[in-house]
Motif scaffolding. Structure first.
Motif, PDB file in Angstrom:
ATOM      1  N   SER A 223       0.873  -1.159   0.053  1.00  0.00           N
ATOM      2  CA  SER A 223      -0.037  -0.073   0.215  1.00  0.00           C
ATOM      3  C   SER A 223       0.917   1.291  -0.012  1.00  0.00           C
ATOM      4  O   SER A 223       0.584   2.123  -0.779  1.00  0.00           O
TER       5      SER A 223
ATOM      6  N   THR B  35      -3.175  -0.971  -5.327  1.00  0.00           N
ATOM      7  CA  THR B  35      -1.808  -1.535  -5.477  1.00  0.00           C
ATOM      8  C   THR B  35      -1.784  -1.916  -6.907  1.00  0.00           C
ATOM      9  O   THR B  35      -2.481  -1.966  -7.635  1.00  0.00           O
TER      10      THR B  35
ATOM     11  N   TRP C  80      -0.133   9.160   4.112  1.00  0.00           N
ATOM     12  CA  TRP C  80      -0.277   7.791   3.804  1.00  0.00           C
ATOM     13  C   TRP C  80      -1.732   7.084   4.306  1.00  0.00           C
ATOM     14  O   TRP C  80      -2.588   6.690   3.774  1.00  0.00           O
TER      15      TRP C  80
ATOM     16  N   SER D 190      -7.932   4.169  -0.274  1.00  0.00           N
ATOM     17  CA  SER D 190      -8.315   4.761  -1.708  1.00  0.00           C
ATOM     18  C   SER D 190      -6.966   4.399  -2.686  1.00  0.00           C
ATOM     19  O   SER D 190      -7.288   4.812  -3.782  1.00  0.00           O
ATOM     20  N   THR D 191      -5.867   3.876  -2.235  1.00  0.00           N
ATOM     21  CA  THR D 191      -4.670   3.817  -3.121  1.00  0.00           C
ATOM     22  C   THR D 191      -4.682   2.299  -3.556  1.00  0.00           C
ATOM     23  O   THR D 191      -4.749   1.436  -3.005  1.00  0.00           O
TER      24      THR D 191
ATOM     25  N   PRO E 124      -7.589  -1.090  -3.877  1.00  0.00           N
ATOM     26  CA  PRO E 124      -6.832  -0.938  -2.570  1.00  0.00           C
ATOM     27  C   PRO E 124      -6.667  -2.205  -1.685  1.00  0.00           C
ATOM     28  O   PRO E 124      -7.753  -3.095  -1.716  1.00  0.00           O
TER      29      PRO E 124
ATOM     30  N   ASP F  59       2.157   6.924  -6.813  1.00  0.00           N
ATOM     31  CA  ASP F  59       1.555   7.794  -7.409  1.00  0.00           C
ATOM     32  C   ASP F  59       1.704   9.167  -7.124  1.00  0.00           C
ATOM     33  O   ASP F  59       1.626  10.215  -7.796  1.00  0.00           O
ATOM     34  N   ALA F  60       2.085   9.577  -5.800  1.00  0.00           N
ATOM     35  CA  ALA F  60       2.266  10.798  -5.301  1.00  0.00           C
ATOM     36  C   ALA F  60       3.546  11.640  -6.066  1.00  0.00           C
ATOM     37  O   ALA F  60       3.595  12.582  -6.485  1.00  0.00           O
TER      38      ALA F  60
ATOM     39  N   HIS G 102      -4.720   8.322   2.757  1.00  0.00           N
ATOM     40  CA  HIS G 102      -5.128   7.527   1.467  1.00  0.00           C
ATOM     41  C   HIS G 102      -5.046   6.231   1.487  1.00  0.00           C
ATOM     42  O   HIS G 102      -5.582   5.450   0.342  1.00  0.00           O
TER      43      HIS G 102
ATOM     44  N   GLY H  85       2.389   1.808  -3.213  1.00  0.00           N
ATOM     45  CA  GLY H  85       1.079   2.239  -4.254  1.00  0.00           C
ATOM     46  C   GLY H  85       1.136   3.832  -4.077  1.00  0.00           C
ATOM     47  O   GLY H  85       0.823   4.529  -5.091  1.00  0.00           O
ATOM     48  N   TYR H  86       1.009   4.284  -2.877  1.00  0.00           N
ATOM     49  CA  TYR H  86       0.728   5.502  -2.620  1.00  0.00           C
ATOM     50  C   TYR H  86       1.788   6.534  -3.186  1.00  0.00           C
ATOM     51  O   TYR H  86       1.622   7.494  -3.868  1.00  0.00           O
ATOM     52  N   TRP H  87       2.969   6.152  -2.735  1.00  0.00           N
ATOM     53  CA  TRP H  87       4.022   7.027  -2.860  1.00  0.00           C
ATOM     54  C   TRP H  87       4.579   7.198  -4.317  1.00  0.00           C
ATOM     55  O   TRP H  87       4.860   8.252  -4.787  1.00  0.00           O
TER      56      TRP H  87
END
Length: 322
Positions: free
Chosen positions: A114, A244, A235, A241-242, A249, A121-122, A238, A117-119
């Protein structure tokens, strides 16, 4: 916190060193750590020494001007050599979110997925490329490539020279038994997310703004740690909603009780809490390297409530650290 039972897990960024003879630690056995029965004046560090090591290393050792794990581990007993990765166990056990709901190492794999996946996208949204760190599971002690050797007593840490996270999973039990933290999956996720925060700082060059030996209530070391707490909160905002690599999610539920447990953990690792409750002495702000309990809670909440990494600039001129 609950994981999507049907979402796939990816263990490709994990190195499992637990079965490779890395259990040296305190003279070859588990059970030292904070509060362990280490003799004072007889070659050991004693309880106060271990607490001071923890203050210096916990949640961020090995980077940004901090002592390396090898500096911290010199008096902690031998660490086994020749460690090798064997991912057979987690590859077989950690296939879906269902296993993450039932098994600790799979839970950490899911959190790592997770976070990546978030970082990823960020960074992409800001026109930058995210480089995925590796996460190492070890038991007792570990040899890093760029930060030397470490005993489990230093706690989870990030090595910027390797761009890797290292954690003995038994640390989570220490948080509950020695620090009195509430615990739980979201509390444990905060620990991992904080170390990922240090990876983000390393990628962005923020870690280089801290000088070796820096301490005090507004020191660069404190700002670095509070920013990593804030990134952990971002993180968390989110997490549900993030998507992977599985396309959906992994985390499907975060409750207010989960958030409260993460804040409780942040409070238990503040410099003032550790000095007074584990060190048994007065609070000395001149020795702060990670921030007070109140500061750590504040900055985690800042990230969680805004969900915006830009709000985590603890180095900004005139910023109120809280």
């Amino acid at each position: 916190m609950r994981f999507n039972e049907n979402a796939n897990l990816d263990t490709s960024s994990i190195d499992d060193l637990r079965g490779s003879g890395g259990g040296g630690g305190f003279g070859g056995g588990r059970g030292g750590g904070l509060g362990g029965r280490v003799a004072v004046g007889g070659g050991g560090l004693g309880i106060l020494g271990l607490i001071l090591l923890f203050l210096l290393s916990q949640f961020g050792g090995g980077g940004g001007g901090y002592p390396s794990p090898s500096d911290l581990g010199g008096g902690l007993g031998g660490v086994s050599q020749g460690q090798a990765t064997d991912n057979t166990q987690i590859d077989q056990a950690c296939r879906t979110g269902d296993s993450a709901n039932r098994q600790l190492d799979c839970e950490v794999v899911a959190v790592v997925n997770s976070l990546d996946g978030y970082w990823s996208d960020a960074f992409a949204r800001s026109g930058q490329t995210y480089q995925q760190p590796r996460t190492n599971f070890f038991s007792g002690g570990v040899n890093t490539g760029g930060c030397g050797s470490a005993s489990s007593a230093v706690g989870p840490f990030y090595c910027p020279a390797d761009a890797e996270v290292y954690i003995d999973l038994s640390f989570f039990r220490e948080l509950e038994t020695r620090f009195g933290a509430e615990g739980g999956a979201f509390s444990r996720a905060y620990v991992i997310a904080h170390e990922y925060g240090h990876h983000v700082q390393n990628l962005l060059g923020t870690s280089g703004r801290v000088q070796a030996g820096d301490s005090g209530p507004t020191a660069g070391s404190v700002r670095l740690e509070l920013q990593a707490d804030c990134y952990a909160g971002v993180w968390a905002n989110h997490a549900t909603s993030t998507p992977t690599a599985s396309g959906e999610p992994l985390i499907v539920e975060v409750t207010q009780a989960d958030v409260s447990a993460a804040l409780d953990t942040a409070a238990r690792i503040g410099d003032d809490f550790i000095q007074s409750n584990l060190g048994g002495g007065p609070v000395d702000e001149s020795q702060f390297t990670h921030g007070s309990s109140a500061q750590r809670e504040k900055w985690y909440l800042t990230g969680y409530q805004t969900g915006d990494p830009a709000q985590c600039d603890t180095f900004a001129r005139g910023v109120n650290l809280g």
